[in-house]
Motif scaffolding. Structure first.
Motif, PDB file in Angstrom:
ATOM      1  N   GLU A  10       0.732  -1.131  -0.290  1.00 23.52           N
ATOM      2  CA  GLU A  10      -0.163   0.246  -0.080  1.00 23.52           C
ATOM      3  C   GLU A  10       1.155   1.187  -0.351  1.00 23.52           C
ATOM      4  O   GLU A  10       2.021   1.407   0.727  1.00 23.52           O
ATOM      5  CB  GLU A  10      -0.707  -0.077   1.115  1.00 23.52           C
ATOM      6  CG  GLU A  10      -1.603   1.014   1.299  1.00 23.52           C
ATOM      7  CD  GLU A  10      -3.005   1.519   0.425  1.00 23.52           C
ATOM      8  OE1 GLU A  10      -2.338   2.435  -0.072  1.00 23.52           O
ATOM      9  OE2 GLU A  10      -3.631   0.884   0.726  1.00 23.52           O
ATOM     10  N   ASP A  11       0.467   2.451  -0.913  1.00 26.15           N
ATOM     11  CA  ASP A  11       1.586   3.673  -0.990  1.00 26.15           C
ATOM     12  C   ASP A  11       0.957   4.280  -0.437  1.00 26.15           C
ATOM     13  O   ASP A  11       1.490   5.674   0.246  1.00 26.15           O
ATOM     14  CB  ASP A  11       1.474   3.550  -2.663  1.00 26.15           C
ATOM     15  CG  ASP A  11       0.317   4.223  -2.863  1.00 26.15           C
ATOM     16  OD1 ASP A  11      -0.644   3.652  -2.859  1.00 26.15           O
ATOM     17  OD2 ASP A  11       0.574   4.958  -4.278  1.00 26.15           O
ATOM     18  N   ASP A  54      -2.596  -3.562  -2.636  1.00 26.08           N
ATOM     19  CA  ASP A  54      -3.799  -2.711  -3.487  1.00 26.08           C
ATOM     20  C   ASP A  54      -3.111  -2.064  -5.112  1.00 26.08           C
ATOM     21  O   ASP A  54      -2.330  -3.349  -5.478  1.00 26.08           O
ATOM     22  CB  ASP A  54      -3.008  -0.390  -3.051  1.00 26.08           C
ATOM     23  CG  ASP A  54      -3.215   0.295  -3.543  1.00 26.08           C
ATOM     24  OD1 ASP A  54      -4.808   0.205  -3.661  1.00 26.08           O
ATOM     25  OD2 ASP A  54      -2.824   1.403  -3.173  1.00 26.08           O
ATOM     26  N   MET A  56      -3.384   1.089  -7.205  1.00 24.84           N
ATOM     27  CA  MET A  56      -3.053   1.814  -7.744  1.00 24.84           C
ATOM     28  C   MET A  56      -1.845   1.944  -6.745  1.00 24.84           C
ATOM     29  O   MET A  56      -1.594   2.252  -5.661  1.00 24.84           O
ATOM     30  CB  MET A  56      -3.744   3.289  -7.793  1.00 24.84           C
ATOM     31  CG  MET A  56      -5.426   2.864  -8.447  1.00 24.84           C
ATOM     32  SD  MET A  56      -4.011   2.946  -9.804  1.00 24.84           S
ATOM     33  CE  MET A  56      -4.465   4.324 -10.258  1.00 24.84           C
ATOM     34  N   LYS A 103     -12.440   0.192  -1.390  1.00 24.87           N
ATOM     35  CA  LYS A 103     -12.302   1.722  -0.291  1.00 24.87           C
ATOM     36  C   LYS A 103     -13.073   2.445   0.001  1.00 24.87           C
ATOM     37  O   LYS A 103     -13.660   2.589  -1.537  1.00 24.87           O
ATOM     38  CB  LYS A 103     -10.921   2.261  -0.393  1.00 24.87           C
ATOM     39  CG  LYS A 103     -10.033   1.478  -0.738  1.00 24.87           C
ATOM     40  CD  LYS A 103      -8.834   1.880  -0.684  1.00 24.87           C
ATOM     41  CE  LYS A 103      -6.982   1.384  -0.773  1.00 24.87           C
ATOM     42  NZ  LYS A 103      -5.762   2.132  -1.287  1.00 24.87           N
TER      43      LYS A 103
HETATM   44 CA    CA Z   1      -2.942   3.131  -4.110  1.00 23.98          CA
END
Ligand code: CA
Length: 229
Positions: A10-11, A54, A56, A103
């Motif tokens: 996850e970024d 995630d 993206m 999300k």
């Molecule tokens: Ca992301």
């Protein structure tokens, strides 16, 4: 038994830390990655029991990561997605993900899904070499590549065998034709997904009492195939 290890990819820093906090509190060992390349490295070096991925992400997106991992790893993957328009792709599980969450999601729901996936995968043999696989009166002996139905031996060609063994090993899980093609025939196989349908049909003729009304080898409409456990 040691704690299950979860790789979180996850970024978004705040979300990553919230996930880490909540999962460590549940007793899981947590490792993290913040982009697609790191995700691949960590998946290989840490051998996690589950990956929360995630979509993206910088470098490589979650779909790419999933696709690459699926070539040689059976680790369960739970996809996190924020983008409504990707839901169809995720639901199709084309990338071999085990589950997904949109999300924003509730931490409680996520924890429940994680538990369910880990419980499911813990009861599956990790590799075909580990022993005889059984679904009802259908028995697969990976040692001798031998398949029996009740008392009688079922003669399968090598690809029929590989396909059946893969599905039985992952019983209850739905796989798309593309995924099966990649896992059973190899991702560099030049052919189309009808190959899978043909082999499924041949298998049904050999292991179903009524191939037109399959009860073991099930078609999941719009998605693919699974073995009913
Ligand atoms: Ca992301």
């Amino acid at each position: 038994m040691s704690a299950s290890k979860i790789l979180i990819v996850e970024d978004e820093h705040t979300l990553l830390e919230a996930l880490r906090y909540n999962l460590e509190k549940e007793g899981y060992t947590v490792v993290t990655a913040v982009d697609g390349i790191q995700a691949l490295d960590s998946a290989r070096s840490e051998s996690p029991d589950l990956i929360i991925l995630d979509i993206m992400l910088p470098q490589l997106d979650g779909f790419e990561v999933c696709r690459i991992l699926r070539k040689d790893m059976a680790v369960p993957i739970l996809i996190l997605t924020a983008k409504g328009e990707e839901i169809d792709k995720v639901i199709g599980l084309e990338w071999g993900a085990d589950d997904y969450m949109v999300k924003p999601f509730s931490m409680r729901e996520l924890k429940a899904r994680i538990k369910a996936i880990l419980r499911r995968t813990a009861s599956e043999p990790q590799s075909a070499e580990e022993g005889v696989l059984k679904i009802g009166d259908l028995t697969i002996d990976p040692g001798g590549h031998k398949v029996t139905l009740g008392e009688s031996v079922v003669t399968l060609n090598p690809k029929e065998y590989d396909l059946l063994a893969f599905l039985v090993k992952n019983k209850g899980r739905v796989f798309s034709r593309e995924h099966l093609l990649e896992r059973v025939w190899g991702y560099d196989y030049v052919g189309d997904t009808r190959t899978v349908d043909v082999h499924i049909r041949w298998l049904r003729e050999k292991i179903e009492s009524d191939p037109s009304k399959p009860r073991r080898l099930i078609t999941v409409r719009g998605t693919g195939y699974k073995i009913e456990g």
